[in-house]
Design an enzyme around this catalytic site. Structure first.
Site, PDB file in Angstrom:
ATOM      1  N   GLU A 156       0.855  -1.193   0.000  1.00  0.00           N
ATOM      2  CA  GLU A 156       0.000   0.000   0.000  1.00  0.00           C
ATOM      3  C   GLU A 156       0.887   1.237   0.000  1.00  0.00           C
ATOM      4  O   GLU A 156       2.079   1.167   0.317  1.00  0.00           O
ATOM      5  CB  GLU A 156      -0.884   0.020   1.253  1.00  0.00           C
ATOM      6  CG  GLU A 156      -2.020  -0.983   1.199  1.00  0.00           C
ATOM      7  CD  GLU A 156      -2.998  -0.817   2.352  1.00  0.00           C
ATOM      8  OE1 GLU A 156      -2.836   0.114   3.161  1.00  0.00           O
ATOM      9  OE2 GLU A 156      -3.927  -1.637   2.426  1.00  0.00           O
ATOM     10  N   HIS A 183      -9.519   9.849   2.953  1.00  0.00           N
ATOM     11  CA  HIS A 183      -9.164   8.809   1.979  1.00  0.00           C
ATOM     12  C   HIS A 183      -9.468   9.362   0.591  1.00  0.00           C
ATOM     13  O   HIS A 183     -10.550   9.904   0.357  1.00  0.00           O
ATOM     14  CB  HIS A 183      -9.953   7.522   2.230  1.00  0.00           C
ATOM     15  CG  HIS A 183      -9.337   6.353   1.533  1.00  0.00           C
ATOM     16  ND1 HIS A 183      -9.428   6.177   0.174  1.00  0.00           N
ATOM     17  CD2 HIS A 183      -8.581   5.336   1.992  1.00  0.00           C
ATOM     18  CE1 HIS A 183      -8.756   5.081  -0.156  1.00  0.00           C
ATOM     19  NE2 HIS A 183      -8.235   4.561   0.925  1.00  0.00           N
ATOM     20  N   ARG A 221      -1.536   9.206   1.109  1.00  0.00           N
ATOM     21  CA  ARG A 221      -2.958   9.525   0.947  1.00  0.00           C
ATOM     22  C   ARG A 221      -3.258  11.013   0.940  1.00  0.00           C
ATOM     23  O   ARG A 221      -4.139  11.471   0.214  1.00  0.00           O
ATOM     24  CB  ARG A 221      -3.753   8.906   2.098  1.00  0.00           C
ATOM     25  CG  ARG A 221      -3.918   7.450   1.922  1.00  0.00           C
ATOM     26  CD  ARG A 221      -4.710   6.859   3.043  1.00  0.00           C
ATOM     27  NE  ARG A 221      -4.775   5.421   2.817  1.00  0.00           N
ATOM     28  CZ  ARG A 221      -5.261   4.560   3.676  1.00  0.00           C
ATOM     29  NH1 ARG A 221      -5.726   4.979   4.826  1.00  0.00           N
ATOM     30  NH2 ARG A 221      -5.294   3.280   3.391  1.00  0.00           N
ATOM     31  N   HIS A 233     -11.768   9.872   6.803  1.00  0.00           N
ATOM     32  CA  HIS A 233     -11.505   8.441   6.932  1.00  0.00           C
ATOM     33  C   HIS A 233     -10.985   8.027   8.303  1.00  0.00           C
ATOM     34  O   HIS A 233     -11.503   7.117   8.922  1.00  0.00           O
ATOM     35  CB  HIS A 233     -10.487   8.067   5.852  1.00  0.00           C
ATOM     36  CG  HIS A 233     -10.201   6.603   5.772  1.00  0.00           C
ATOM     37  ND1 HIS A 233     -11.198   5.667   5.648  1.00  0.00           N
ATOM     38  CD2 HIS A 233      -9.020   5.911   5.797  1.00  0.00           C
ATOM     39  CE1 HIS A 233     -10.656   4.456   5.591  1.00  0.00           C
ATOM     40  NE2 HIS A 233      -9.349   4.583   5.698  1.00  0.00           N
ATOM     41  N   ARG A 250      -1.238   9.049   8.812  1.00  0.00           N
ATOM     42  CA  ARG A 250      -1.278   7.609   9.085  1.00  0.00           C
ATOM     43  C   ARG A 250      -0.918   6.812   7.842  1.00  0.00           C
ATOM     44  O   ARG A 250      -1.433   7.074   6.757  1.00  0.00           O
ATOM     45  CB  ARG A 250      -2.682   7.208   9.514  1.00  0.00           C
ATOM     46  CG  ARG A 250      -2.823   5.704   9.706  1.00  0.00           C
ATOM     47  CD  ARG A 250      -4.261   5.333   9.930  1.00  0.00           C
ATOM     48  NE  ARG A 250      -5.017   5.359   8.711  1.00  0.00           N
ATOM     49  CZ  ARG A 250      -5.647   4.294   8.182  1.00  0.00           C
ATOM     50  NH1 ARG A 250      -5.573   3.127   8.792  1.00  0.00           N
ATOM     51  NH2 ARG A 250      -6.338   4.396   7.087  1.00  0.00           N
TER      52      ARG A 250
END
Ligand SMILES: Cc1cc2nc3c(=O)[nH]c(=O)nc-3n(C[C@H](O)[C@H](O)[C@H](O)COP(=O)(O)OP(=O)(O)OC[C@H]3O[C@@H](n4cnc5c(N)ncnc54)[C@H](O)[C@@H]3O)c2cc1C
Length: 544
Positions: A115, A232, A278, A338, A373
């Site tokens: 990811e 997100h 992100r 998110h 994060r």
């Protein structure tokens, strides 16, 4: 008022609360576990991508730590990062022992995906994109079978209750009909998850209204870094449909972002293109939406390596219901609120600075994530620190001294009747739109100040005029958290991680510190508090 007595009350049955409850119960404690709606409903259940952990010989703790610190933009607490990452493999085994089934490769090893932000594949998943559901299901089974755990669904915790020494000694809860129930205990653990529902667009289920943060605040706990809320970048955007998240693993597998003209644009914003962090992707999508005067951008899976339907069965099913074939149709997407990075300030064992009150999971600020994060680090955090917190609570073993009353809060001050009827739904929608406009992906001082003023006004109106029932307390919690987050965002005059200000677009070394909000215990404190700063590395909280 009916009441129940236990050694420990856990508010929340997601990944964090679930493992903590099991750990404390294994150590001999009687545990009441309260959930706001169905026992399995919460952010955990919807996690798609997976759990990041060092599970292969190609990976190392050092690499995972380095990736996490890099993404955290110099605000991570490095001791917490190390502790959580080193704890990954054993907590993963713990889940497998409880019966969780993770996807495996042809050799029988745990299959790992990559990811954004991770320098190599380290994300374990279950049934493709149903990782959270598998974890939640596993924990629920273990919780409901444990002889010392009693699960109370549909009990909305409203406030912390205290004993004569000022230690947390229980919670007041309301059932679906707003009937009150008191739960008393020697310790109280908040594991209530996030607060995505204070924004108009969110990936979170409706229970995510920041109740735990607001409860902790009213109980006198210090809050930290509430301005950091991760958006997100790719949520399904179809009018009337839930803002379902289209996981990062889709971009990891070759999905690309395009604008309304079919042009790829991520390479203009970051060398890692679609796999940029992100916050970068969210701002890029938002910027391109504005530039092209569109309500969304598009995720194109036509070049994914493999069949998108079998790789992402959950996403495929959901999109199909809206006439979208993910193998051939571009999926309309836009950013959505998110993950709550900030929260109740805790030490490594989940201790807050209120005696007897603990917090873990998304409701807490442990210092792991810093200003941003990394995907799949949050389930890891909830699981590792959940186990740790459960053990620490068991070791603390404080017996309850009996409840004296709740924190001052709405319970005491909200009138039951009034001649004016408030439309709470209207205020809720107005708050969500305001937060989206001024506390969203991009912010500026003038908008934040306007939001602060309106939120304070709405909170006052609701507090004074709304009936004393469950939905009123939930709305007041949302307004409280929205106001406190806006206050923190206004104070931080720089851009760092997920906090981006148009009027302060650069990172500023002066701000390499946490933002603290401390309750000063005057009745108006929620709406008059001035944030203070705490240098990184000084995160231990007074022991309770
Ligand atoms: C769509 C989506 C996808 C995600 N994907 C990933 C991923 O792939 N990897 C990853 O690491 N993270 C992911 N996350 C984030 C991750 O799922 C959460 O951070 C994590 O599950 C939070 O766990 P938790 O136990 O803290 O809270 P939750 O799982 O949200 O549980 C909260 C619990 O608190 C209860 N509760 C709340 N308020 C009250 C109240 N007032 N009274 C009583 N009970 C209350 C709820 O009923 C619930 O039981 C995702 C999140 C979402 C929304």
């Amino acid at each position: 008022m009916a009441s129940h007595a236990f050694d420990l009350i856990v508010v929340g049955g997601g990944a964090a609360g679930g493992v903590a409850a099991l750990e404390a119960a294994e150590a001999g404690h009687s545990v009441a576990l309260l959930t706001k709606s169905e026992p399995r409903e919460g952010n955990t259940r919807y996690a798609q991508g997976g759990v990041a952990a060092v599970l292969s010989s190609q990976d190392s703790f050092e690499d995972h730590v380095a990736d996490t610190l890099r993404l955290g933009c110099e605000l991570c607490e490095s001791s917490v990062v190390t502790e959580v990452i080193v704890g990954g493999p054993s907590v993963f085994e713990h889940l497998v022992d409880l019966g969780a089934q993770f996807d495996r490769d042809s050799n029988g090893d745990i299959a790992l995906s990559r990811e954004g932000g991770h320098s190599l594949p380290r994300v374990a998943h279950a049934r493709g994109d149903a990782t959270g559901a598998e974890i939640q299901h596993t924990l629920h089974r273990a919780l409901s079978q444990h002889p010392r755990i009693s699960v109370f669904p549909h009990q909305q915790a409203v406030d912390v209750l205290f004993d004569p020494e000022g230690c947390a000694a229980g919670v007041l809860a309301l059932d679906e009909k707003s009937a009150a129930l008191a739960f008393s205990a020697g310790q109280v653990l908040l594991a209530t998850g996030g607060s995505g529902h204070i924004w108009r667009e969110t990936t979170n289920p409706i229970i995510a209204t920041g109740d735990g943060v607001a409860m902790a605040w009213r109980a006198g706990a210090t809050l930290r870094d509430l301005e950091f809320f991760q958006f997100h970048p790719t949520c399904l955007y179809v009018a009337g449909a839930a803002r379902v998240l289209i996981s990062e693993i889709v971009r990891g597998a070759g999905g690309v972002l395009r604008d309304r003209h079919g042009e790829r644009f991520m390479a203009d914003f970051h060398p890692d293109a679609e796999l940029a962090p992100r916050d970068v992707v969210s701002r890029a999508v938002f910027t391109r939406m504005v530039e092209t005067e569109d309500t969304n951008c598009y995720l194109d899976l036509s070049e994914v390596d493999g069949d998108p339907h079998s790789l992402f069965p959950g996403i495929s099913r959901f999109c199909r219901a809206f006439g979208i074939d993910i193998a051939s149709d571009p999926i309309p997407v836009r950013p959505g609120a998110h993950y709550q990075i900030g929260g109740v300030r805790v030490d490594l064992d989940g201790r807050t600075d209120v005696p007897g009150l603990w917090a873990v999971g998304e409701v807490a600020s442990s210092g792991l994530h810093g200003a941003n994060r990394m995907g799949s680090n949050s389930l890891l955090e909830g699981l590792v620190l959940g186990v740790r917190t459960g053990r620490a609570i068991a070791a603390a073993g404080r017996a309850g001294a009996g409840i004296t009353g709740s924190t001052d809060t709405h319970v005491a001050t909200t009138p039951t009747t009034h001649s004016v009827t408030l439309n709470l739904q209207d205020i809720t929608y107005s708050m969500k739109s305001l937060m989206w406009r001024h506390m969203g992906v991009k912010r500026a001082g003038s908008g934040l100040a306007e939001a602060q003023e309106k939120l304070a006004f709405w909170a006052q109106v609701v507090q004074e005029l709304a009936p004393k029932e469950a939905r009123t307390f939930e709305l007041l919690n949302m307004l409280t958290v929205a106001h406190l987050a806006t206050t923190s965002a206004l104070a931080r005059e720089e851009s760092r991680g997920v906090h981006y200000r148009d009027d302060y677009p650069d990172r500023d070394e002066v701000w390499r510190c946490h933002t603290l909000l401390r309750a000063e215990h005057d009745k108006d404190r929620a709406f008059g508090t001035q944030p203070t700063q705490e240098p990184v590395g000084q995160a231990s909280v007074p022991t309770s």
